[in-house]
Design a protein around this motif. Structure first.
Motif, PDB file in Angstrom:
ATOM      1  N   ILE A  37       0.857  -1.180   0.000  1.00  0.00           N
ATOM      2  CA  ILE A  37       0.000   0.000   0.000  1.00  0.00           C
ATOM      3  C   ILE A  37       0.894   1.232   0.000  1.00  0.00           C
ATOM      4  N   THR A  38       0.536   2.191  -0.834  1.00  0.00           N
ATOM      5  CA  THR A  38       1.377   3.365  -1.033  1.00  0.00           C
ATOM      6  C   THR A  38       1.199   4.397   0.071  1.00  0.00           C
ATOM      7  N   ARG A  39      -0.037   4.754   0.371  1.00  0.00           N
ATOM      8  CA  ARG A  39      -0.301   5.856   1.294  1.00  0.00           C
ATOM      9  C   ARG A  39      -0.270   5.364   2.745  1.00  0.00           C
ATOM     10  N   ARG A  40       0.209   6.229   3.617  1.00  0.00           N
ATOM     11  CA  ARG A  40       0.316   5.869   5.026  1.00  0.00           C
ATOM     12  C   ARG A  40      -1.069   5.767   5.671  1.00  0.00           C
ATOM     13  N   THR A  41      -1.965   6.661   5.335  1.00  0.00           N
ATOM     14  CA  THR A  41      -3.314   6.616   5.918  1.00  0.00           C
ATOM     15  C   THR A  41      -4.062   5.348   5.510  1.00  0.00           C
ATOM     16  N   ASP A  42      -3.859   4.923   4.253  1.00  0.00           N
ATOM     17  CA  ASP A  42      -4.494   3.674   3.820  1.00  0.00           C
ATOM     18  C   ASP A  42      -3.917   2.482   4.564  1.00  0.00           C
ATOM     19  N   MET A  43      -2.620   2.553   4.845  1.00  0.00           N
ATOM     20  CA  MET A  43      -1.993   1.451   5.574  1.00  0.00           C
ATOM     21  C   MET A  43      -2.518   1.373   6.999  1.00  0.00           C
ATOM     22  N   LEU A  44      -2.756   2.524   7.628  1.00  0.00           N
ATOM     23  CA  LEU A  44      -3.301   2.525   8.980  1.00  0.00           C
ATOM     24  C   LEU A  44      -4.685   1.881   9.018  1.00  0.00           C
ATOM     25  N   GLY A  45      -5.525   2.228   8.053  1.00  0.00           N
ATOM     26  CA  GLY A  45      -6.845   1.607   7.994  1.00  0.00           C
ATOM     27  C   GLY A  45      -6.785   0.120   7.692  1.00  0.00           C
ATOM     28  N   HIS A  46      -5.800  -0.254   6.858  1.00  0.00           N
ATOM     29  CA  HIS A  46      -5.627  -1.667   6.527  1.00  0.00           C
ATOM     30  C   HIS A  46      -5.236  -2.478   7.762  1.00  0.00           C
ATOM     31  N   VAL A  47      -4.313  -1.967   8.538  1.00  0.00           N
ATOM     32  CA  VAL A  47      -3.868  -2.673   9.747  1.00  0.00           C
ATOM     33  C   VAL A  47      -4.977  -2.677  10.795  1.00  0.00           C
ATOM     34  N   ARG A  48      -5.751  -1.592  10.866  1.00  0.00           N
ATOM     35  CA  ARG A  48      -6.834  -1.525  11.834  1.00  0.00           C
ATOM     36  C   ARG A  48      -7.879  -2.608  11.559  1.00  0.00           C
ATOM     37  N   ARG A  49      -8.112  -2.908  10.301  1.00  0.00           N
ATOM     38  CA  ARG A  49      -9.046  -3.983   9.974  1.00  0.00           C
ATOM     39  C   ARG A  49      -8.494  -5.339  10.410  1.00  0.00           C
ATOM     40  N   HIS A  50      -7.174  -5.527  10.279  1.00  0.00           N
ATOM     41  CA  HIS A  50      -6.566  -6.765  10.789  1.00  0.00           C
ATOM     42  C   HIS A  50      -6.751  -6.881  12.300  1.00  0.00           C
ATOM     43  N   VAL A  51      -6.560  -5.751  12.995  1.00  0.00           N
ATOM     44  CA  VAL A  51      -6.678  -5.768  14.456  1.00  0.00           C
ATOM     45  C   VAL A  51      -8.122  -6.053  14.878  1.00  0.00           C
ATOM     46  N   ASN A  52      -9.078  -5.450  14.192  1.00  0.00           N
ATOM     47  CA  ASN A  52     -10.487  -5.667  14.544  1.00  0.00           C
ATOM     48  C   ASN A  52     -10.900  -7.117  14.333  1.00  0.00           C
ATOM     49  N   LYS A  53     -10.340  -7.768  13.328  1.00  0.00           N
ATOM     50  CA  LYS A  53     -10.655  -9.169  13.068  1.00  0.00           C
ATOM     51  C   LYS A  53      -9.842 -10.122  13.936  1.00  0.00           C
ATOM     52  N   GLY A  54      -8.889  -9.597  14.674  1.00  0.00           N
ATOM     53  CA  GLY A  54      -8.075 -10.445  15.509  1.00  0.00           C
ATOM     54  C   GLY A  54      -7.106 -11.307  14.727  1.00  0.00           C
ATOM     55  N   GLU A  55      -6.654 -10.827  13.579  1.00  0.00           N
ATOM     56  CA  GLU A  55      -5.782 -11.611  12.714  1.00  0.00           C
ATOM     57  C   GLU A  55      -4.317 -11.313  13.023  1.00  0.00           C
ATOM     58  N   THR A  56      -3.544 -12.361  13.106  1.00  0.00           N
ATOM     59  CA  THR A  56      -2.089 -12.255  13.212  1.00  0.00           C
ATOM     60  C   THR A  56      -1.470 -12.952  12.011  1.00  0.00           C
ATOM     61  N   LYS A  57      -0.154 -12.961  11.969  1.00  0.00           N
ATOM     62  CA  LYS A  57       0.513 -13.584  10.830  1.00  0.00           C
ATOM     63  C   LYS A  57       0.271 -15.084  10.792  1.00  0.00           C
ATOM     64  N   SER A  58       0.310 -15.738  11.963  1.00  0.00           N
ATOM     65  CA  SER A  58       0.119 -17.188  12.008  1.00  0.00           C
ATOM     66  C   SER A  58      -1.319 -17.569  11.656  1.00  0.00           C
TER      67      SER A  58
END
Length: 582
Positions: A37-58
Motif C-alpha cells: 500500500i502506497t499511502r500511510r493513511t491507507d496502511m493505517l486503515g488496513h492494519v486496523r481492519r486486521h486488528v479488529n478481526k483479531g488476525e495475526t501472521k500465524s
C-alpha cells in the motif's frame, strides 16, 4: 520510516533494472497479508481492519492454507467440493447452503425441485435443463446423476472461481464437462481404470440473462442471491411450450413487509404485515412471474408455491399464446384488507369506480368504525397456488426415488390444494397416480406404455392449451379458498381453544371446506367468513375458570353473554391494531 507497534515496514523502490518508476516513492508492506500500500493513511486503515478481526501472521497463514484444501461434502449420493466459509455468502464466491440438505427439520428445497424435474421428465425426453446460478453445482449434479440420459444439464455461473469449482465437482462425480459443445481436455484424468462417465454436463460462464436469451430450455431454475425479478423477462423469452420455470426468492425482508419500500421498488406492490404474510409473499412473486410471462405473450399455470424459512419458491408451467397470456393477466387483482379485524377479499372486477369499495368486505368494520378501516394491497395473484395432479405425480416420484423426507410436505400441499382434512389418503397407491389430469390436460406418468415422448406436434399442444383454458373457466369454484386464519390470532380472551384437529372437524361439520396449510403450523385454510370462524371457535371453547359454576351452567350461558364476548374480542383486536398503526 517504520510505523511503531504496527506490523508493517516501509520499503524503498528497487532501482535495479529500471523496472519500477522513481515516481512510485516509498510504500508500505504488510507482513500479515503481504499487501503493498502506497499511502500511510491507507496502511493505517488496513492494519486496523486486521486488528479488529483479531488476525495475526500465524492465523492468516493458517486461513490461507485452509483455502487451498477445500472441504468435500456428500448429499444424496453426490459429492460436492465447497470452499471455506461456504455457508456465509458474504465471505465466499460459491455459496452452499447446508440448510438445503436432506434433513427432516429444515426446508428441502432441492428435493422439491428434483421431484418437479423428475415429473416433467416423464412427459418428454430429453429435457434441456438450466441451473442459472450454479455456485457449487450441487443441484445440476444431482439432476445429471440421478436422472441420467433423461436430462441435458447446463450449469452456469458468472464467477470464475465458481465455474472452476463446478468443473472439479463434475470430475469428482465422474461426469464429463462439456464447454462450447466440446469435451474439456483432461476430463477423464481423474477416473480410475474400469470406471465410466455417468453423463455430460455443460458448464458456462456468462451472465444468466445473456445465456437465457441465446438458448431455449425446457426447465429453468433461478436462485439468485436476493430478488429474482431481474431475470424473469429473459427466462420467459425462450422457454419452450409446456416447460417449467422455477423461481426462488430470498429477499424476505421486502416480501414479508419488513421493507415496504423495497417491495414497491422490486415488485410494484403495496404490502403491509398481516397474519397471512407468507401466502401474501408467495402471491406477490407469482404476480411478478405472471406479468413477465404475459409480456412475452405467454401464460402460466402455477404448479405449487411454498414459503419456508428464508425463501419463497414458485414453480410454474409455461403456456404459449396470447389467449393464455390474457387469461393469466386477468388473475392479477388487488386485495382489500381490513386493518381492524383482518378480514380480506379480492376486489371485484369492473370498469366503474365504486364510491366505497370497502363495502365489499364481509365484515361491518367500515360502518361501525370512524375513518378508513381498510387498505388496498397488491397487485397479487388471485387464483390457485397448487396443481393437485402435478403434486400427486411429484409424490409418486419421491416414492420412486426414495426421498422419504419430502413426502410429508408434498402430502400437506396436496391436502391444501384440495382443501380437505388429512384423513383420507394412501401413499402406496400408484394406480391412482398413473394418469392424472392437470386442469384438463392428461399427462403421461411412469406406468404408461407410450415411448414416443417427443412426437407432440403443434396441433396437439394447441388442443391441450385450449382444454386448459376451458377447464380453468369452468372449475374456478373447485379451487382452494385464498388465504388462511391463524387460530391463535382470533382466540377469545379468557377462553381455552379446542385442539386444532378437533376444530377442523367442527368447521367441516358446519359445512365449510377446511384444511391445514404449510404457510402456518397453526393456520386454517377455509372458505368460512371470519364471523362464522369466530362463532364456531367460541362455541367449542371453554372458559379458563368456572368461578364455582357447574359445567352445565357454563354451557347454558345466554346468547347475550356470547355476543358480549365476541364484541370484547373484536374491541381488543381493534385496540391492538390501532396501536400497531400508530
Amino acid at each position: 520510516m517504520c510505523i511503531c507497534h504496527l506490523p508493517c515496514r516501509p520499503v524503498k523502490p528497487n532501482i535495479i533494472g529500471e523496472q519500477i518508476s522513481s515516481k512510485m516513492g516509498a510504500h508500505y508492506h504488510c507482513i500479515i497479508c503481504s499487501a503493498t500500500i502506497t499511502r500511510r493513511t491507507d496502511m493505517l486503515g488496513h492494519v486496523r481492519r486486521h486488528v479488529n478481526k483479531g488476525e495475526t501472521k500465524s492465523s492468516y497463514i493458517a486461513a490461507s492454507t485452509a483455502k487451498s484444501s477445500n472441504e468435500i461434502l456428500k448429499e444424496a449420493d453426490t459429492d460436492v467440493q465447497v470452499c471455506p466459509n461456504y455457508s456465509i455468502p458474504q465471505k465466499t464466491d460459491s455459496y452452499f447452503n447446508p440448510k438445503m440438505k436432506l434433513n427432516r427439520l429444515l426446508p428441502p428445497s432441492r428435493q422439491l425441485i428434483f421431484c418437479t424435474l423428475a415429473a416433467l421428465a416423464e412427459e418428454r425426453k430429453p429435457l434441456e435443463c438450466l441451473d442459472a446460478f450454479g455456485a457449487t453445482g450441487i443441484m445440476g449434479l444431482q439432476w445429471a446423476k440421478h436422472l441420467g440420459n433423461a436430462v441435458k444439464v447446463t450449469i452456469n455461473d458468472l464467477n470464475e472461481n465458481s465455474v472452476t469449482l463446478i468443473q472439479e465437482n463434475c470430475h469428482l462425480n465422474k461426469l464429463k464437462v462439456v464447454v462450447d459443445s466440446k469435451e474439456k481436455k483432461g476430463s477423464d484424468d481423474n477416473l480410475e481404470e474400469g470406471e465410466e462417465n455417468l453423463g455430460n454436463i455443460k458448464v458456462t460462464k456468462m451472465d444468466a440473462n445473456v445465456l437465457m436469451h441465446l438458448r431455449s430450455f425446457d426447465f429453468i431454475h433461478l436462485d439468485p442471491f436476493g430478488t429474482s425479478v431481474n431475470y424473469l423477462d429473459s427466462a420467459f423469452r425462450n422457454i419452450r411450450n409446456l416447460g417449467i420455470v422455477s423461481v426462488t426468492s430470498t429477499d424476505i425482508s421486502s416480501l414479508y413487509a419488513k421493507a415496504q419500500h423495497v417491495a414497491r421498488r422490486h415488485y410494484g406492490c403495496n404490502i403491509v404485515r398481516t397474519e397471512y404474510y407468507k401466502e401474501l409473499a408467495a402471491r406477490i412473486v407469482v404476480a411478478a412471474v405472471a406479468r413477465a410471462a404475459a409480456r412475452c405473450n405467454k401464460g402460466i399455470e402455477v404448479l405449487f408455491a411454498v414459503a419456508l424459512e428464508h425463501f419463497v419458491l414458485v414453480v410454474v408451467r409455461v403456456l404459449r399464446g396470447p389467449t393464455s397470456a390474457d387469461e393469466t393477466a386477468k388473475k392479477i387483482q388487488y386485495l382489500i384488507h381490513c386493518q381492524w379485524c383482518e378480514e380480506r377479499i379480492f376486489q371485484k372486477d369492473g370498469n366503474m369506480v365504486e364510491e366505497n369499495p370497502y363495502r365489499q368486505l364481509p365484515c361491518n368494520c367500515h360502518g361501525s368504525m370512524p375513518g378508513k378501516t381498510a387498505i388496498e394491497l397488491g397487485p397479487l395473484w388471485s387464483s390457485s397456488l397448487f396443481s393437485t395432479g402435478f403434486l400427486k405425480r411429484m409424490l409418486f416420484e419421491s416414492v420412486h426415488h426414495g426421498l422419504d423426507d419430502i413426502q410429508t410436505l408434498i402430502k400437506t400441499l396436496i391436502f391444501e390444494s384440495e382443501c380437505t382434512p388429512q384423513s383420507q389418503f394412501s401413499v402406496h397407491a400408484p394406480s391412482n397416480l398413473n394418469k392424472q389430469e392437470e386442469n384438463g390436460i392428461s399427462v403421461k406418468t411412469t406406468d404408461d406404455n407410450t415411448t414416443d415422448n417427443t412426437a407432440q406436434g403443434k396441433r396437439k399442444c394447441s388442443e391441450m392449451i385450449t382444454n386448459l383454458v376451458k377447464k380453468q373457466k369452468t372449475d374456478v369454484i373447485t379451487e382452494h379458498p385464498p388465504f388462511y386464519y391463524n387460530i391463535h390470532r382470533h382466540s377469545i380472551k379468557g377462553m381455552n381453544m379446542p385442539k386444532l384437529k378437533k376444530f377442523l372437524c367442527y368447521l367441516s361439520q358446519a359445512g365449510f371446506r377446511v384444511s391445514r396449510t404449510h404457510f402456518d403450523p397453526m393456520g386454517v385454510r377455509t372458505d368460512a367468513p371470519l364471523i362464522q370462524f369466530k362463532s364456531i371457535l367460541l362455541k367449542y371453547s371453554t372458559p379458563t375458570y368456572t368461578g364455582g359454576q357447574s359445567e352445565g351452567h357454563v354451557q347454558s350461558a345466554s346468547e347475550d353473554t356470547v355476543a358480549d364476548r365476541v364484541e370484547m374480542s373484536v374491541n381488543d383486536k381493534a385496540e391492538a391494531s390501532s396501536c400497531r398503526r400508530w
